[in-house]
Design a protein around this motif. Structure first.
Motif, short mmCIF file in Angstrom:
data_model
loop_
_atom_site.label_atom_id
_atom_site.label_comp_id
_atom_site.label_asym_id
_atom_site.label_seq_id
_atom_site.Cartn_x
_atom_site.Cartn_y
_atom_site.Cartn_z
N UNK A 339 -63.67 -57.12 78.83
CA UNK A 339 -62.71 -56.03 79.05
C UNK A 339 -61.61 -56.06 77.98
N UNK A 340 -61.18 -57.27 77.61
CA UNK A 340 -60.17 -57.41 76.56
C UNK A 340 -60.73 -56.92 75.22
N UNK A 341 -61.98 -57.25 74.95
CA UNK A 341 -62.61 -56.83 73.69
C UNK A 341 -62.70 -55.31 73.61
N UNK A 373 -68.70 -59.09 66.38
CA UNK A 373 -68.71 -58.99 67.85
C UNK A 373 -69.83 -58.09 68.35
N UNK A 374 -70.55 -57.45 67.45
CA UNK A 374 -71.70 -56.66 67.86
C UNK A 374 -72.77 -57.50 68.55
N UNK A 375 -72.61 -58.82 68.52
CA UNK A 375 -73.57 -59.68 69.20
C UNK A 375 -73.51 -59.54 70.72
N UNK A 376 -72.45 -58.92 71.22
CA UNK A 376 -72.32 -58.69 72.66
C UNK A 376 -73.40 -57.71 73.13
N UNK A 382 -70.25 -52.63 72.94
CA UNK A 382 -70.78 -52.23 71.65
C UNK A 382 -70.45 -50.77 71.33
N UNK A 383 -70.41 -49.92 72.35
CA UNK A 383 -70.03 -48.53 72.11
C UNK A 383 -68.58 -48.42 71.66
N UNK A 384 -67.69 -49.19 72.30
CA UNK A 384 -66.28 -49.16 71.90
C UNK A 384 -66.10 -49.70 70.48
N UNK A 385 -66.80 -50.77 70.15
CA UNK A 385 -66.68 -51.33 68.80
C UNK A 385 -67.28 -50.36 67.78
N UNK A 386 -68.40 -49.71 68.13
CA UNK A 386 -68.99 -48.73 67.21
C UNK A 386 -68.06 -47.57 66.93
N UNK A 387 -67.38 -47.06 67.96
CA UNK A 387 -66.43 -45.98 67.75
C UNK A 387 -65.27 -46.43 66.86
#
Length: 880
Positions: A339-341, A373-376, A382-387
């Motif tokens: 959730x923090x990520x 962190x895409x290893x999650x 992963x959607x939040x990191x991709x955006x």
């Protein structure tokens, strides 16, 4: 019947303002005829341009028939008056055109729509659109629907490059929420038309304000539009028409027309980004943000990031020192709580979108940790990191993300590879600038390595990345990167390339113009062609031609005739030399045998039509040719025109040398061409061999992987068999120990039996079948049987015996107590296993005078012993 009044005698302004609709209708018809042949400078045009109120009442005439003629007259007026008439009348006519014309009869509706088109065509579209937008809030639904339909036709004709779409898109959620179904239907048609031009770029402006059902309905309507080609402008403005006519006059009509259309279709991007006022986010961030983010409790860390997100979630952000904040977000990418990520990624996305181009200096802080962190495996993370990564790229470019993306594509984690490749694909599709050739090479090599991965999704991502690159860069720049791939992979990459929708297209940079020659000499005089001979400077004596240069037959004996040529022999004009003589020594003067100063001409500089002698640069050749060292090099060349030879040899000798030189050059040229063809064939063969070897390597790698897998499986099977063998050996040892113990027990029982039978050796033993029956009865738990004579013990009798009870010993049933013989008052108890006094059964007394009962008891014991021995033997055999 009264005669009708003659309205034709009135002036046109009076007819336009007359109370009788027939007078007005006649005035409109007359005006339409006159405007069709009028010029912009005519008095009638100037009068109606200055008095624009005449058109205000005309286009909104209460009579339907008169209003239709008024719209025709207004269109004729606009065509005659031009831009000046449109500017001065549109402010008072648009309302009447919309309210009366667009909602009238079909003919009036067509004329009203043409009026709006002309107002845009003559000047520009922005003022007309501003006049139309207030009708979205009209009380009558039919007027709102008519306005939406007119805007749909306007965008279809002129496109979104001419008609600004941003203000209209912002009003779409309002009309989608209208109660009238016709209004909502026209709003859908307008949205689909805008989607034809803008595609997904229009969604951020209004998509979030629509209901989920409306979004799904629009997505269904967008599907067939995605397969359509990019639209082109169908109707040109007067300014565009003038530019095209001017270009056609200059001789570039086709190019100008194509360029104009392409300009509207694939040219400069449409700016849909709204203008927002920048917000000072740093002032809204809590002062204790860093301390809360370093807390050991995940809830405190998440609350701190939530506060940052609420502060940074604005369209535009003022520049400031965001280093510490973004370092905290980058550190949160390694947080154990997902959730923090996710919240940290959302914060990075908001800051990147708010700072835009100013975010480029913070890219190195956050992009690498986010890609790692895409290893999650959680999709929300992963959607939040991709955006967030997409927002970072939108604020930077390929140069900034190249290093981090290439490093992430080499990660050992398959999740990181897959999502990084997808991020690269999205970046290539959304970029409006094509990558450079060096960047294309790096991305292509990294994507080709993904094609050999064992995970299917990674292979598909690599193929799609190559396909998008192919679509952007074209065949010229990508085919060399696809060499070595098999046909299956190439076909898959081609499919992705055909289906990809990109916004950028690679265009080669225009070559710099060649420098202008200086000194008045032509460019050819500045630098002679390779293999040609420079003209010797003045004062340098030319060497006499050696005899070896002559043909085998001396010219005196057999003079050679000039070769017939198809070109006409015309005398050169005054001041010009014959072609082929400038910069060359006299024919025959420098001709030598091969290897004596004559360099074979190359295929690029020599031709049968032009004889050029190339001199060797060796000192010996220079000495033989008679040219001094001062005449060699760039400094020794004259700046003026080459000096011609003072004298020329006889024509016969020149013809012979030309013929001999031509034959040598032909031979050399043919040899060189043959060598070039041979090299090409060898290159083609080597390329085919390379492709074949590459395919074999791939097959061998697959076979090696399969063999490794088989070997691993065999090793596991061997280990399983060894474990089973160890267990079987352990069981065999246990069985052997048990058999030995049983054998010892059997021997002991034999000894005990012999000891017990010794006093009664003469007693006859019962039959074997009776013994077996007795033993079976004991094994089955029977207390009596018919064949053995065994009965329940009778206590209290002077002649009684006790039947031994069975005792389990392993799988063998042994008598728990031996027969007890009572002699007088003393008791003697003997156990078959050598122990005495272990039984708790009551003793059976026997009278001394009765010997028959004792004999019977021992006979029973003998039967039991024999049966036990047989049972032991059977179990011993079965255990082995």
């Amino acid at each position: 019947m009264a005669e009708e009044e003659d309205f034709g005698a009135l002036s046109l302004p009076d007819q336009f303002a007359h109370k009788n609709w027939k007078a007005r209708k006649g005035g409109y018809e007359t005006a339409a005829k006159e405007f069709r042949t009028a010029q912009p400078d005519d008095a009638i045009v100037r009068d109606f341009t200055l008095d624009s109120n005449l058109w205000k009442g005309a286009v909104s005439d209460s009579n339907v028939a008169a209003q239709q003629e008024a719209l025709n007259a207004y269109n004729a007026f606009l065509d005659a008056a031009g831009a000046d008439g449109a500017r001065k009348t549109r402010g008072v006519t648009v309302q009447g055109v919309v309210e009366k014309g667009l909602t009238g009869r079909p003919a009036a509706k067509a004329s009203a729509l043409e009026s709006l088109m002309l107002l845009i065509e003559l000047d520009k579209a922005d003022p007309v659109v501003e006049e139309l937008l207030p009708f979205f809030a009209h009380k009558q639904p039919k007027i709102i629907a008519a306005t939406l339909s007119a805007l749909t036709s306007v965008y279809h004709a002129y496109g979104c490059k001419v008609v600004e779409p941003k203000s209209v898109i912002k009003q779409l959620p309002k009309v989608f929420g209208h109660a009238d179904k016709n209004v909502r239907a026209e709003a859908q048609n307008l949205t689909v038309e805008l989607y034809r031009w803008l595609r997904e770029a229009m969604k951020p402006l209004f998509w979030g304000e629509l209901k989920e059902v409306q979004q799904k309905d629009l997505d269904k309507l967008f599907e067939p539009v995605k397969a359509e080609p990019a639209p082109k402008q169908e109707r040109l403005l007067r300014s565009q028409q003038a530019a095209r006519e001017q270009a056609e006059t200059a001789g570039a009509g086709d190019g100008a027309e194509d360029g104009g259309e392409g300009e509207d279709g694939d040219g400069e991007a449409i700016d849909l980004e709204p203008e927002y006022e920048a917000v000072d986010v740093l002032a809204k961030v809590p002062k204790d943000f860093g301390d809360r983010l370093a807390s050991s409790k995940w809830k405190d860390r998440k609350e701190a990031l939530d506060d940052l997100y609420n502060a940074a979630n604005v369209p535009a952000i003022q520049e400031g020192p965001f280093d510490d904040i973004l370092r905290g977000c980058a550190k949160s990418m390694k947080d154990a709580n997902i959730a923090v990520v996710a919240v940290a990624a959302n914060c990075v996305e908001c800051i990147a979108k708010g700072l835009r181009k100013s975010f480029v200096k913070y890219r190195g802080i956050v992009l690498g940790p986010m890609l790692e962190r895409f290893k999650e495996k959680k999709a929300t993370v992963t959607d939040a990191i991709g955006a967030a990564c997409d927002a970072v790229f939108a604020s930077t470019g390929f140069v900034e993300i190249q290093g981090d993306v290439l490093e992430a594509l080499q990660s050992k984690n398959p999740q990181v590879k897959e999502h990084t490749a997808k991020f690269l694909i999205r970046s290539l599709k959304s970029s409006r600038e094509a990558p450079t050739l060096e960047q294309t090479k790096e991305f292509a090599e990294a994507s080709k390595k993904l094609l050999t991965e064992s995970v299917a999704t990674i292979r598909d991502a690599g193929a799609e990345a190559l396909g998008v690159l192919w679509k952007i860069m074209g065949d010229r720049n990508m085919l060399n990167h696809l060499e070595g791939l098999d046909d299956i992979r190439k076909n898959k990459i081609k499919e992705f390339s055909d289906a990809a929708e990109v916004k950028a297209k690679w265009k080669p940079k225009s070559a710099a113009p060649p420098p202008k020659p200086t000194g008045g000499a032509p460019p050819s005089a500045k630098k002679p062609a390779l293999g040609t001979k420079r003209a010797p400077p003045a004062g340098v004596k030319k060497a006499a031609p050696p005899r070896a240069a002559a043909s085998p037959t001396p010219p005196e004996e057999a003079p050679l005739q000039p070769r017939p040529t198809s070109r006409p022999t015309a005398k050169p004009p005054a001041g010009l030399r014959p072609p082929g003589t400038a910069g060359l020594r006299p024919a025959g003067s420098g001709l030598q045998k091969p290897g004596l100063g004559l360099k074979p001409p190359s295929s690029a500089t020599a031709s049968p039509k032009r004889q050029i002698v190339a001199l060797d640069d060796t000192p010996a050749a220079v000495a033989k040719s008679g040219i001094t060292a001062a005449g060699r090099g760039l400094a020794g060349r004259p700046l003026g025109k080459p000096v011609t030879a003072p004298s020329t040899p006889p024509r016969q000798e020149t013809t012979a040398a030309s013929s001999a030189l031509s034959s040598i050059e032909r031979q050399e040229l043919s040899d060189l061409r043959a060598e070039v063809e041979l090299l090409r064939n060898q290159t083609s063969d080597l390329r085919q061999d390379k492709l074949r070897l590459t395919s074999q390597i791939a097959e061998l790698q697959n076979q090696n992987a399969q063999l490794i897998e088989d070997h691993t499986r065999d090793v596991l099977q061997i280990k399983a068999k060894e474990t089973q063998l160890v267990r079987a050996r352990s069981d065999a040892e246990n069985a052997e120990e048990r058999a030995n113990s049983l054998s010892k027990e059997m021997d002991r029982l034999k000894r005990e039996l012999s000891r017990l039978n010794r006093p009664h050796a003469g007693a006859a033993s019962p039959p074997v079948d009776q013994q077996q029956t007795s033993l079976n009865g004991m094994m089955n738990g029977d207390t009596s049987h018919t064949g053995g004579g065994m009965t329940r013990p009778v206590y209290g009798s002077s002649r009684s015996y006790n039947v031994p009870s069975a005792r389990a010993y392993g799988d063998i049933i042994l008598p728990s107590t031996p027969p007890i013989i009572s002699n007088g008052g003393s008791e003697e108890r003997t156990s078959l296993d050598g122990e005495s006094g272990m039984s708790s059964k009551p003793a059976i007394d026997r009278s001394q005078s009765d010997g028959v009962g004792g004999v019977e008891s021992w006979r029973r014991a003998a039967e039991v012993t024999q049966n036990l021995k047989a049972r032991i033997e059977m179990m011993k055999v079965s255990s082995f």
